[in-house]
Design a protein around this motif. Structure first.
Motif, PDB file in Angstrom:
ATOM      1  N   ILE A 135       0.949  -1.141  -0.096  1.00 18.01           N
ATOM      2  CA  ILE A 135       0.048  -0.032  -0.100  1.00 18.01           C
ATOM      3  C   ILE A 135       0.791   1.319   0.180  1.00 18.01           C
ATOM      4  O   ILE A 135       0.393   2.075  -0.696  1.00 18.01           O
ATOM      5  CB  ILE A 135      -0.939  -0.091   1.314  1.00 18.01           C
ATOM      6  CG1 ILE A 135      -1.879  -1.103   1.014  1.00 18.01           C
ATOM      7  CG2 ILE A 135      -1.508   1.423   1.269  1.00 18.01           C
ATOM      8  CD1 ILE A 135      -2.752  -1.033   0.053  1.00 18.01           C
ATOM      9  N   ASP A 136       1.924   1.200   0.705  1.00 17.96           N
ATOM     10  CA  ASP A 136       3.040   2.429   0.932  1.00 17.96           C
ATOM     11  C   ASP A 136       3.792   2.543  -0.550  1.00 17.96           C
ATOM     12  O   ASP A 136       3.693   3.797  -0.889  1.00 17.96           O
ATOM     13  CB  ASP A 136       3.919   2.121   1.869  1.00 17.96           C
ATOM     14  CG  ASP A 136       3.334   2.234   3.431  1.00 17.96           C
ATOM     15  OD1 ASP A 136       2.358   2.794   3.458  1.00 17.96           O
ATOM     16  OD2 ASP A 136       3.919   1.528   4.189  1.00 17.96           O
ATOM     17  N   LYS A 137       4.063   1.604  -1.154  1.00 22.11           N
ATOM     18  CA  LYS A 137       4.667   1.628  -2.549  1.00 22.11           C
ATOM     19  C   LYS A 137       3.664   2.131  -3.608  1.00 22.11           C
ATOM     20  O   LYS A 137       3.979   2.991  -4.470  1.00 22.11           O
ATOM     21  CB  LYS A 137       5.151   0.307  -2.942  1.00 22.11           C
ATOM     22  CG  LYS A 137       6.308  -0.304  -2.121  1.00 22.11           C
ATOM     23  CD  LYS A 137       6.549  -1.587  -2.483  1.00 22.11           C
ATOM     24  CE  LYS A 137       7.682  -2.052  -1.548  1.00 22.11           C
ATOM     25  NZ  LYS A 137       8.143  -3.620  -1.868  1.00 22.11           N
ATOM     26  N   ILE A 138       2.255   1.574  -3.501  1.00 17.09           N
ATOM     27  CA  ILE A 138       1.306   2.112  -4.367  1.00 17.09           C
ATOM     28  C   ILE A 138       0.946   3.671  -4.249  1.00 17.09           C
ATOM     29  O   ILE A 138       0.854   4.473  -5.058  1.00 17.09           O
ATOM     30  CB  ILE A 138      -0.029   1.324  -4.160  1.00 17.09           C
ATOM     31  CG1 ILE A 138       0.436   0.071  -4.733  1.00 17.09           C
ATOM     32  CG2 ILE A 138      -1.213   1.921  -5.067  1.00 17.09           C
ATOM     33  CD1 ILE A 138      -0.711  -1.196  -4.777  1.00 17.09           C
ATOM     34  N   SER A 139       1.012   4.065  -3.141  1.00 11.03           N
ATOM     35  CA  SER A 139       0.592   5.402  -2.674  1.00 11.03           C
ATOM     36  C   SER A 139       1.629   6.328  -2.972  1.00 11.03           C
ATOM     37  O   SER A 139       1.647   7.505  -3.490  1.00 11.03           O
ATOM     38  CB  SER A 139       0.462   5.389  -1.132  1.00 11.03           C
ATOM     39  OG  SER A 139      -0.619   4.779  -0.650  1.00 11.03           O
ATOM     40  N   LEU A 140       2.935   5.856  -2.875  1.00 14.52           N
ATOM     41  CA  LEU A 140       4.215   6.664  -3.207  1.00 14.52           C
ATOM     42  C   LEU A 140       4.237   6.890  -4.669  1.00 14.52           C
ATOM     43  O   LEU A 140       4.227   8.041  -5.219  1.00 14.52           O
ATOM     44  CB  LEU A 140       5.294   6.094  -2.810  1.00 14.52           C
ATOM     45  CG  LEU A 140       6.744   6.776  -3.152  1.00 14.52           C
ATOM     46  CD1 LEU A 140       6.871   8.075  -2.539  1.00 14.52           C
ATOM     47  CD2 LEU A 140       8.006   5.764  -2.980  1.00 14.52           C
TER      48      LEU A 140
END
Length: 73
Positions: free
Chosen positions: A7-12
């Motif tokens: 989720i953090d990677k997609i959000s970034l």
């Protein structure tokens, strides 16, 4: 060290895309979302803006998570 979740990677990635979109709007008044999905931002365009906004909020939360993990060491 904090490990990034998916989720953090997609959000970034979404936050970077959103920054590029807003940069284009600010620099040359070119809104790619309006061009792709129609002049008045319709429902799909609004959903894209909302998703990018939620990704930005997740990046703020990530900032606090990483800040706290750096303090503990």
């Amino acid at each position: 060290m904090y490990k990034f979740s998916i989720i953090d990677k997609i959000s970034l990635i979404l936050t970077i895309i959103g920054a590029i979109i807003l940069g284009l709007v600010g620099l040359i008044n070119f809104n790619i979302i309006q061009i792709i999905f129609g002049e008045p931002v319709n429902l799909i365009g609004r959903i894209i803006y909302i998703i990018i906004g939620v990704a930005g909020i997740d990046m703020v939360i990530l900032l606090f998570k990483t800040k706290n993990s750096c303090k503990t060491k």
